[in-house]
Design an enzyme around this catalytic site. Structure first.
Site, PDB file in Angstrom:
ATOM      1  N   ARG A   1       0.824  -1.219   0.000  1.00 34.21           N
ATOM      2  CA  ARG A   1       0.000   0.000   0.000  1.00 34.21           C
ATOM      3  C   ARG A   1       0.856   1.266   0.000  1.00 34.21           C
ATOM      4  NH1 ARG A   1      -5.470  -1.615   2.083  1.00 34.21           N
ATOM      5  NH2 ARG A   1      -6.062   0.544   2.356  1.00 34.21           N
TER       6      ARG A   1
ATOM      7  N   TYR B   1       0.735   4.277  -2.502  1.00 33.71           N
ATOM      8  CA  TYR B   1      -0.357   5.243  -2.301  1.00 33.71           C
ATOM      9  C   TYR B   1      -0.133   6.040  -1.017  1.00 33.71           C
ATOM     10  CZ  TYR B   1      -5.211   6.964  -2.039  1.00 33.71           C
ATOM     11  OH  TYR B   1      -6.345   7.743  -1.975  1.00 33.71           O
TER      12      TYR B   1
ATOM     13  N   TYR C   1     -13.180  -9.710   3.002  1.00 30.82           N
ATOM     14  CA  TYR C   1     -11.750  -9.995   3.181  1.00 30.82           C
ATOM     15  C   TYR C   1     -11.452 -10.126   4.682  1.00 30.82           C
ATOM     16  CZ  TYR C   1     -11.467  -8.299  -1.678  1.00 30.82           C
ATOM     17  OH  TYR C   1     -11.643  -8.097  -3.028  1.00 30.82           O
TER      18      TYR C   1
ATOM     19  N   GLN D   1     -12.782  -5.760  10.448  1.00 28.52           N
ATOM     20  CA  GLN D   1     -12.089  -4.465  10.285  1.00 28.52           C
ATOM     21  C   GLN D   1     -13.142  -3.393   9.996  1.00 28.52           C
ATOM     22  OE1 GLN D   1     -12.187  -6.919   8.123  1.00 28.52           O
ATOM     23  NE2 GLN D   1     -11.696  -6.365   6.017  1.00 28.52           N
TER      24      GLN D   1
ATOM     25  N   ASP E   1      -3.769  -4.254   5.496  1.00 31.52           N
ATOM     26  CA  ASP E   1      -5.128  -3.691   5.486  1.00 31.52           C
ATOM     27  C   ASP E   1      -5.414  -3.062   6.865  1.00 31.52           C
ATOM     28  OD1 ASP E   1      -7.722  -4.455   3.527  1.00 31.52           O
ATOM     29  OD2 ASP E   1      -8.260  -3.875   5.570  1.00 31.52           O
TER      30      ASP E   1
ATOM     31  N   ARG F   1     -10.693   2.508  11.334  1.00 30.30           N
ATOM     32  CA  ARG F   1     -10.505   3.866  10.832  1.00 30.30           C
ATOM     33  C   ARG F   1     -11.747   4.703  11.129  1.00 30.30           C
ATOM     34  NH1 ARG F   1      -9.310   3.831   4.852  1.00 30.30           N
ATOM     35  NH2 ARG F   1      -7.188   3.358   5.399  1.00 30.30           N
TER      36      ARG F   1
HETATM   37  P1  NAD Z   1     -11.075   7.849  -9.018  1.00 27.89           P
HETATM   38  O1  NAD Z   1     -10.155   6.728  -9.334  1.00 27.89           O
HETATM   39  O2  NAD Z   1     -12.512   7.705  -9.412  1.00 27.89           O
HETATM   40  O3  NAD Z   1     -10.552   9.211  -9.632  1.00 27.89           O
HETATM   41  C1  NAD Z   1      -9.198   9.492  -9.865  1.00 27.89           C
HETATM   42  C2  NAD Z   1      -9.078  10.175 -11.226  1.00 27.89           C
HETATM   43  O4  NAD Z   1      -7.694  10.495 -11.461  1.00 27.89           O
HETATM   44  C3  NAD Z   1      -9.531   9.270 -12.379  1.00 27.89           C
HETATM   45  O5  NAD Z   1     -10.376   9.972 -13.244  1.00 27.89           O
HETATM   46  C4  NAD Z   1      -8.213   8.899 -13.075  1.00 27.89           C
HETATM   47  O6  NAD Z   1      -8.365   8.606 -14.440  1.00 27.89           O
HETATM   48  C5  NAD Z   1      -7.379  10.141 -12.803  1.00 27.89           C
HETATM   49  N1  NAD Z   1      -5.934   9.894 -12.886  1.00 27.89           N
HETATM   50  C6  NAD Z   1      -5.232   8.883 -12.318  1.00 27.89           C
HETATM   51  N2  NAD Z   1      -3.926   9.000 -12.625  1.00 27.89           N
HETATM   52  C7  NAD Z   1      -3.815  10.116 -13.395  1.00 27.89           C
HETATM   53  C8  NAD Z   1      -2.716  10.757 -14.049  1.00 27.89           C
HETATM   54  N3  NAD Z   1      -1.461  10.293 -13.946  1.00 27.89           N
HETATM   55  N4  NAD Z   1      -2.962  11.864 -14.785  1.00 27.89           N
HETATM   56  C9  NAD Z   1      -4.229  12.352 -14.907  1.00 27.89           C
HETATM   57  N5  NAD Z   1      -5.298  11.780 -14.323  1.00 27.89           N
HETATM   58  C10 NAD Z   1      -5.081  10.674 -13.580  1.00 27.89           C
HETATM   59  O7  NAD Z   1     -10.971   8.096  -7.451  1.00 27.89           O
HETATM   60  P2  NAD Z   1     -11.746   9.098  -6.484  1.00 27.89           P
HETATM   61  O8  NAD Z   1     -12.332   8.283  -5.401  1.00 27.89           O
HETATM   62  O9  NAD Z   1     -12.592  10.033  -7.254  1.00 27.89           O
HETATM   63  O10 NAD Z   1     -10.521   9.896  -5.846  1.00 27.89           O
HETATM   64  C11 NAD Z   1     -10.200  11.231  -6.197  1.00 27.89           C
HETATM   65  C12 NAD Z   1      -9.073  11.740  -5.298  1.00 27.89           C
HETATM   66  O11 NAD Z   1      -9.505  11.701  -3.930  1.00 27.89           O
HETATM   67  C13 NAD Z   1      -7.806  10.867  -5.374  1.00 27.89           C
HETATM   68  O12 NAD Z   1      -6.686  11.707  -5.327  1.00 27.89           O
HETATM   69  C14 NAD Z   1      -7.898  10.022  -4.128  1.00 27.89           C
HETATM   70  O13 NAD Z   1      -6.632   9.627  -3.679  1.00 27.89           O
HETATM   71  C15 NAD Z   1      -8.583  10.958  -3.154  1.00 27.89           C
HETATM   72  N6  NAD Z   1      -9.266  10.194  -2.088  1.00 27.89           N
HETATM   73  C16 NAD Z   1     -10.428   9.519  -2.359  1.00 27.89           C
HETATM   74  C17 NAD Z   1     -11.032   8.796  -1.334  1.00 27.89           C
HETATM   75  C18 NAD Z   1     -12.329   8.057  -1.538  1.00 27.89           C
HETATM   76  O14 NAD Z   1     -12.772   7.378  -0.599  1.00 27.89           O
HETATM   77  N7  NAD Z   1     -12.997   8.116  -2.666  1.00 27.89           N
HETATM   78  C19 NAD Z   1     -10.449   8.745  -0.067  1.00 27.89           C
HETATM   79  C20 NAD Z   1      -9.254   9.422   0.142  1.00 27.89           C
HETATM   80  C21 NAD Z   1      -8.679  10.165  -0.874  1.00 27.89           C
HETATM   81  N1  UDP Z   2     -12.968  -5.258   1.388  1.00 22.36           N
HETATM   82  C1  UDP Z   2     -13.724  -6.408   1.490  1.00 22.36           C
HETATM   83  N2  UDP Z   2     -14.252  -6.924   0.346  1.00 22.36           N
HETATM   84  C2  UDP Z   2     -14.093  -6.345  -0.876  1.00 22.36           C
HETATM   85  C3  UDP Z   2     -13.332  -5.152  -0.962  1.00 22.36           C
HETATM   86  C4  UDP Z   2     -12.768  -4.641   0.202  1.00 22.36           C
HETATM   87  O1  UDP Z   2     -13.918  -6.959   2.583  1.00 22.36           O
HETATM   88  O2  UDP Z   2     -14.622  -6.878  -1.861  1.00 22.36           O
HETATM   89  C5  UDP Z   2     -12.419  -4.670   2.639  1.00 22.36           C
HETATM   90  C6  UDP Z   2     -10.930  -4.320   2.575  1.00 22.36           C
HETATM   91  O3  UDP Z   2     -10.141  -5.429   2.931  1.00 22.36           O
HETATM   92  C7  UDP Z   2     -10.860  -3.205   3.598  1.00 22.36           C
HETATM   93  C8  UDP Z   2     -12.223  -2.515   3.506  1.00 22.36           C
HETATM   94  O4  UDP Z   2     -13.076  -3.444   2.848  1.00 22.36           O
HETATM   95  O5  UDP Z   2     -10.717  -3.736   4.893  1.00 22.36           O
HETATM   96  C9  UDP Z   2     -12.204  -1.224   2.718  1.00 22.36           C
HETATM   97  O6  UDP Z   2     -11.570  -1.496   1.480  1.00 22.36           O
HETATM   98  P1  UDP Z   2     -11.487  -0.439   0.295  1.00 22.36           P
HETATM   99  O7  UDP Z   2     -10.666  -1.054  -0.779  1.00 22.36           O
HETATM  100  O8  UDP Z   2     -12.847   0.054  -0.052  1.00 22.36           O
HETATM  101  O9  UDP Z   2     -10.760   0.844   0.927  1.00 22.36           O
HETATM  102  P2  UDP Z   2      -9.489   1.053   1.891  1.00 22.36           P
HETATM  103  O10 UDP Z   2      -8.935  -0.284   2.331  1.00 22.36           O
HETATM  104  O11 UDP Z   2      -8.513   1.799   1.051  1.00 22.36           O
HETATM  105  O12 UDP Z   2     -10.035   1.820   3.013  1.00 22.36           O
END
Ligand code: NAD
Ligand code: UDP
Length: 326
Positions: A145, A148, A207, A212, A288, A292
């Site tokens: 992980r 990221y 999972y 969790q 994992d 949170r």
């Molecule tokens: P998403 O995957 O739907 O959106 C990400 C977008 O970035 C996509 O459209 C993808 O094509 C684009 N992208 C990826 N790499 C790129 C690159 N090199 N150049 C240009 N575009 C690129 O995900 P999301 O959930 O909409 O997340 C948006 C942002 O919010 C991300 O930065 C993510 O890390 C952050 N974030 C999201 C969550 C969540 O729960 N959804 C939580 C924490 C942080």
């Molecule tokens: N998870 C799960 N089944 C799935 C996908 C995810 O049990 O099909 C669990 C995963 O192991 C984690 C939680 O759900 O504990 C949230 O996972 P997700 O990938 O949505 O986000 P993140 O781990 O980045 O918070």
């Protein structure tokens, strides 16, 4: 007329959150440019916006510099689902770090205001619960992980330094698990997996033992917080965060309602009582996080914001959206 509108750049604007943010900024009367390489995003998310003369879509990779005169730069480009960010981990780190550096360089040259999407993943597998902004985290630097988590931590560090060293106006949010319409149905994250599995009568993949926890935020609540945060005058932001000793404006934004994955699976099945899906248990991925939950005291105090949509309300709306993919 158009020339007087606020000009906004949204990187990652064809993704889940980015496309909704672009839609909201347009509704506020802004001119919006979306820049996305369509790695996890989709043109389908923004089809309805393409005919709007105030909207521009550019296919571009944020690891390469970009240019334009904008008032506000919203940096969202980065794959967010573990499945996708682990697919090409080197590219994930580059996207996270070079993407925000390119955004900050542009902001420095053009005096734009920057909004950066950080993540609760900066806390890793937290040994403090719930997590306040002052917690420095518990992250494996070399695990699967890390591309990221460490990419996002490095991005926070460079934001803080562009602010300290060059005076760039940068505001960050650490987003906790956010869900809602426009999530990709095969995104791989837990809400979309469970919803699609339940809709298709497939096994629901838990999972580990499913004990969790995560705290799930409906996307509209996040968009409200972003809007309030970006509307704050810079002097007010500086005053508030300097008083908190955080080094840079950063806020947790999430819904403190905490659920185990077993509870989420049960809630999903409750929304679809006709589903024939059964729960199956699969191995827990490495590193994992076990628990949170955001401490959102700062966001409450500074923005007067708190989330309005509980999971019991947001989940059915999201499942309704996913029905079109079945
Ligand atoms: P998403 O995957 O739907 O959106 C990400 C977008 O970035 C996509 O459209 C993808 O094509 C684009 N992208 C990826 N790499 C790129 C690159 N090199 N150049 C240009 N575009 C690129 O995900 P999301 O959930 O909409 O997340 C948006 C942002 O919010 C991300 O930065 C993510 O890390 C952050 N974030 C999201 C969550 C969540 O729960 N959804 C939580 C924490 C942080
Ligand atoms: N998870 C799960 N089944 C799935 C996908 C995810 O049990 O099909 C669990 C995963 O192991 C984690 C939680 O759900 O504990 C949230 O996972 P997700 O990938 O949505 O986000 P993140 O781990 O980045 O918070």
């Amino acid at each position: 007329m158009l020339g007087l509108r606020k000009k906004c750049l949204v990187t990652g604007g064809a993704g889940f959150i980015g496309s909704q943010l672009a839609r909201r900024l347009l509704a506020q009367g802004c001119e919006v440019t979306v820049l996305d390489n369509l790695f996890t995003g989709s043109k389908a998310n923004i089809y309805d916006l393409l005919p709007n003369p105030a909207f521009t879509f550019l296919v571009h990779d944020v690891t390469q510099p970009f240019w334009g005169q904008f008032d506000e730069i919203y940096n969202l480009a980065c794959p967010a689902s573990p499945v996708h960010y682990q697919h090409n981990p080197v590219e994930t780190t580059k996207t996270s770090l070079l993407g925000i550096m390119n955004a900050l360089d542009l902001a420095l040259k053009t005096k734009a205001k920057v909004f950066h999407t950080s993540t609760s993943e900066v806390y890793g597998d937290p040994d403090v619960h719930p997590q306040p902004e002052t917690y420095w985290g518990h992250v494996n630097t070399i695990g699967i992980r890390s591309c990221y988590d460490e990419g996002k931590r490095a991005a926070e560090a460079i934001c803080a330094d562009y602010r300290r060293q060059y005076g760039v106006d940068v505001r960050m949010i650490r987003i906790f698990n956010t869900y809602g319409p426009y999530m990709h149905p095969r995104d791989g994250r837990v809400v979309s997996n469970f919803a699609m599995q339940a809709l298709q009568g497939k096994d629901i993949t838990i999972y580990g033992d499913g004990k969790q926890s995560r705290s799930f935020q409906y996307v509209d609540d996040l968009l409200d917080a972003i809007e309030l945060y970006m509307a704050k005058p810079r002097a007010e932001v500086e005053r508030f965060f300097d008083g908190k000793g955080l080094g840079c404006p950063v806020l947790n934004v999430g819904n403190p309602g905490e659920f185990t994955m077993l509870e989420l699976a049960q809630l999903t099945l409750k929304c679809l009582p006709e589903s024939k899906s059964k729960l199956v248990f699969q191995p827990l991925p490495q590193d994992d996080p076990k628990r949170r939950r955001p401490d959102i005291s700062l966001a409450k105090e500074f923005l007067g914001w708190s989330p309005k949509v509980p999971l019991a309300e947001g989940l059915p709306k999201t499942i309704e959206y996913f029905k079109r993919f079945v």
